[in-house]
Design a protein around this motif. Structure first.
Motif, PDB file in Angstrom:
ATOM      1  N   UNK A 119       0.818  -1.217   0.000  1.00  0.00           N
ATOM      2  CA  UNK A 119       0.000   0.000   0.000  1.00  0.00           C
ATOM      3  C   UNK A 119       0.852   1.267   0.000  1.00  0.00           C
ATOM      4  N   UNK A 120       2.177   1.093   0.078  1.00  0.00           N
ATOM      5  CA  UNK A 120       3.067   2.250   0.004  1.00  0.00           C
ATOM      6  C   UNK A 120       3.712   2.645   1.319  1.00  0.00           C
ATOM      7  N   UNK A 121       3.503   1.864   2.380  1.00  0.00           N
ATOM      8  CA  UNK A 121       4.128   2.187   3.658  1.00  0.00           C
ATOM      9  C   UNK A 121       5.539   1.613   3.699  1.00  0.00           C
ATOM     10  N   UNK A 122       6.480   2.416   4.180  1.00  0.00           N
ATOM     11  CA  UNK A 122       7.835   1.921   4.357  1.00  0.00           C
ATOM     12  C   UNK A 122       8.030   1.586   5.840  1.00  0.00           C
ATOM     13  N   UNK A 123       9.239   1.170   6.202  1.00  0.00           N
ATOM     14  CA  UNK A 123       9.493   0.752   7.581  1.00  0.00           C
ATOM     15  C   UNK A 123       9.209   1.870   8.580  1.00  0.00           C
ATOM     16  N   UNK A 124       9.553   3.103   8.232  1.00  0.00           N
ATOM     17  CA  UNK A 124       9.278   4.237   9.111  1.00  0.00           C
ATOM     18  C   UNK A 124       7.787   4.453   9.298  1.00  0.00           C
ATOM     19  N   UNK A 125       7.040   4.377   8.205  1.00  0.00           N
ATOM     20  CA  UNK A 125       5.580   4.521   8.285  1.00  0.00           C
ATOM     21  C   UNK A 125       4.979   3.428   9.170  1.00  0.00           C
ATOM     22  N   UNK A 126       5.440   2.203   8.982  1.00  0.00           N
ATOM     23  CA  UNK A 126       4.926   1.070   9.744  1.00  0.00           C
ATOM     24  C   UNK A 126       5.213   1.263  11.232  1.00  0.00           C
ATOM     25  N   UNK A 127       6.418   1.732  11.552  1.00  0.00           N
ATOM     26  CA  UNK A 127       6.756   2.010  12.949  1.00  0.00           C
ATOM     27  C   UNK A 127       5.830   3.079  13.527  1.00  0.00           C
ATOM     28  N   UNK A 128       5.546   4.110  12.730  1.00  0.00           N
ATOM     29  CA  UNK A 128       4.661   5.176  13.208  1.00  0.00           C
ATOM     30  C   UNK A 128       3.224   4.698  13.365  1.00  0.00           C
ATOM     31  N   UNK A 129       2.772   3.796  12.502  1.00  0.00           N
ATOM     32  CA  UNK A 129       1.432   3.225  12.680  1.00  0.00           C
ATOM     33  C   UNK A 129       1.362   2.539  14.040  1.00  0.00           C
ATOM     34  N   UNK A 130       2.369   1.733  14.357  1.00  0.00           N
ATOM     35  CA  UNK A 130       2.382   1.042  15.654  1.00  0.00           C
ATOM     36  C   UNK A 130       2.381   2.049  16.803  1.00  0.00           C
ATOM     37  N   UNK A 131       3.149   3.122  16.667  1.00  0.00           N
ATOM     38  CA  UNK A 131       3.200   4.138  17.717  1.00  0.00           C
ATOM     39  C   UNK A 131       1.855   4.848  17.871  1.00  0.00           C
ATOM     40  N   UNK A 132       1.206   5.166  16.760  1.00  0.00           N
ATOM     41  CA  UNK A 132      -0.110   5.818  16.839  1.00  0.00           C
ATOM     42  C   UNK A 132      -1.155   4.890  17.444  1.00  0.00           C
TER      43      UNK A 132
END
Length: 160
Positions: A119-132
């Motif tokens: 869907x276009x998420x990179x490792x940083x995005x994925x980490x931020x999803x978990x944090x949110x």
């Protein structure tokens, strides 16, 4: 709630958190740091709405509906987020991953991560999803425990 710390009125969630200055400080630092992250405001609010719906947090649903509007989400986008989806491919990946994190208590599969990346998420995005997700779970649970009175326009719990 993210985006409202600078308002003149003291929100009820902050009144409750202020019973422990460490709790209020932790919330403000965590939410402030995430605001400087990679995910845009619409995606952050979509995650918060998705998680708050699953956790049935009337306070957070009301707050993130108001903040979501400020971030540029329309009624349909907010309804979709509460249902765990988005018409935007990357936001959809974030919301779906957020819901998977909640439903599996963090034990997502390789396929879940692959879908997020697709869907276009990179490792940083994925980490931020978990944090949110973690931040939203904290505020959801805090408001349940504190029985925080909703000081935003109320929204129905059921999505119709």
């Amino acid at each position: 709630m993210e985006g409202l710390e600078s308002k003149k009125m003291l929100l009820n969630i902050f009144r409750g958190m202020a019973n422990s200055p460490a709790v209020l400080d932790a919330y403000l630092k965590f939410s402030g740091a995430l605001k400087e992250g990679k995910l845009d405001g619409k995606t952050r609010e979509s995650i918060a709405l998705a998680v708050s719906q699953v956790n049935r947090s009337d306070y957070c649903l009301a707050a993130h509906t108001a903040i979501g509007k400020q971030a540029g989400l329309d009624d349909r986008a907010m309804r979709d987020a509460r249902l765990g989806r988005s018409s935007d491919k990357k936001t959809n990946g974030a919301v779906v991953l957020a819901r998977q994190l909640i439903s599996t208590q963090g034990h997502v599969t390789d396929a879940d991560i692959a879908a997020a990346r697709s869907a276009g998420l990179d490792d940083g995005d994925i980490a931020e999803v978990a944090a949110h997700v973690a931040l939203t779970v904290f505020t959801n649970y805090f408001n349940h425990l504190n029985q925080t009175e909703v000081d935003f326009p109320k929204v129905p719990m059921e999505v119709g």
